[in-house]
Scaffold this active site. Sequence first.
Site, PDB file in Angstrom:
ATOM      1  N   ARG A   1       0.688  -1.190   0.175  1.00 30.60           N
ATOM      2  CA  ARG A   1       0.123   0.101  -0.079  1.00 30.60           C
ATOM      3  C   ARG A   1       0.442   0.846  -0.226  1.00 30.60           C
ATOM      4  O   ARG A   1       0.362   2.320  -0.581  1.00 30.60           O
ATOM      5  CB  ARG A   1      -1.174   0.131   1.246  1.00 30.60           C
ATOM      6  CG  ARG A   1      -1.782  -1.224   1.404  1.00 30.60           C
ATOM      7  CD  ARG A   1      -3.127  -0.753   1.137  1.00 30.60           C
ATOM      8  NE  ARG A   1      -3.944  -1.785   0.967  1.00 30.60           N
ATOM      9  CZ  ARG A   1      -4.975  -2.509   2.193  1.00 30.60           C
ATOM     10  NH1 ARG A   1      -4.981  -1.231   3.037  1.00 30.60           N
ATOM     11  NH2 ARG A   1      -5.426  -2.956   1.995  1.00 30.60           N
TER      12      ARG A   1
ATOM     13  N   ASP B   1     -16.405   9.089   5.740  1.00 32.20           N
ATOM     14  CA  ASP B   1     -15.339   7.589   5.248  1.00 32.20           C
ATOM     15  C   ASP B   1     -14.092   9.125   6.372  1.00 32.20           C
ATOM     16  O   ASP B   1     -14.176  10.121   5.548  1.00 32.20           O
ATOM     17  CB  ASP B   1     -15.009   7.510   4.266  1.00 32.20           C
ATOM     18  CG  ASP B   1     -14.360   5.965   4.064  1.00 32.20           C
ATOM     19  OD1 ASP B   1     -15.416   5.479   3.875  1.00 32.20           O
ATOM     20  OD2 ASP B   1     -13.371   6.244   4.958  1.00 32.20           O
TER      21      ASP B   1
END
Length: 289
Positions: A34, A147
């Site tokens: 990531r 979010d």
Amino acid sequence: MSVSRESFAHVCDLVRRRSAIVLEAGKEYLVDARLGPVAKAAGLASVDDLVAHLRRCEARPEHEELARAIVEAMTTNETSFFRDVHPFTTLETVVLPELIRARARHRMLRIWCAAASTGQEPFSVAMLLCEHFPQLASWDVRIFATDINRSVLDRARSGVFRQLEVNRGLPVKMLVKYFDKRGLDWQIKPEIRELVSFQELNLLARWPLFGQQDIVLMRNVLIYFDVPTKKQILGRVRQVMANDGVLFLGGSETTMNLEDSLVGERLTGPGMIFRARKTAPRAGGTKAG
Ligand SMILES: C[S@@+](CC[C@H](N)C(=O)[O-])C[C@H]1O[C@@H](n2cnc3c(N)ncnc32)[C@H](O)[C@@H]1O
């Protein structure tokens, strides 16, 4: 090349402090996968270089942006339209009919989708409302979708989805009715998009005052947190929920042993919903926390 033990520990600590996401030992491969692109975007050769740079620029303004990029990259944004099906069946056949009856006088409904990712979940709710409850067109209905990750929110706001994404969980009938073709992609129609407002919100931080929520969807996010954080967040959810409000969690999530004031009910299929406890539970009853 794998991230060093020291860099991994630094990333785990940063991500946990800022988002509550717990990265367990063994997740070094995930940090590598990531954060490799984050390092590359910053012109750095490796994740170790990225962490070294982050530590060096601690007191500089660029630190904040880099730290946020690292946290955002470590979030898992997996989602799909009408994910798990059953929660949406329960919403349609039980929860919404009950709440619509209870709110008939004030004609107002508030729905909070608390880990909305790229928007499939709040848009599924919005389509369900339009499809099955046309009477709500004259009500004040709002879906807040929040979010921590700004890039998924940007995607959600655009309402544009790839073919692969609309192939997952979205009935063809709904695709044709509620989306417009845009080149190779599909864009959700303005009347659905307008029902949903997207906003950045870290569940660990202060929550904006958006009033009492009738329905809260907080699905597949508590799984990333430790027990004290789950307790703290569920306690705060109870405070923002209307007394007859309903909480939806993910299929493997529960309030049991975490928040006694929210009791689970198994309704249709394997999904559970959680309502405020009104009376003490009886031994042998049908309810489960
Ligand atoms: C696996 S997705 C779940 C999406 C959707 N609720 C579903 O079930 O399909 C988890 C989402 O939680 C968000 N998230 C993780 N930590 C968060 C936090 N501290 N505050 C707010 N959102 C968070 C991630 O960015 C991600 O988009």
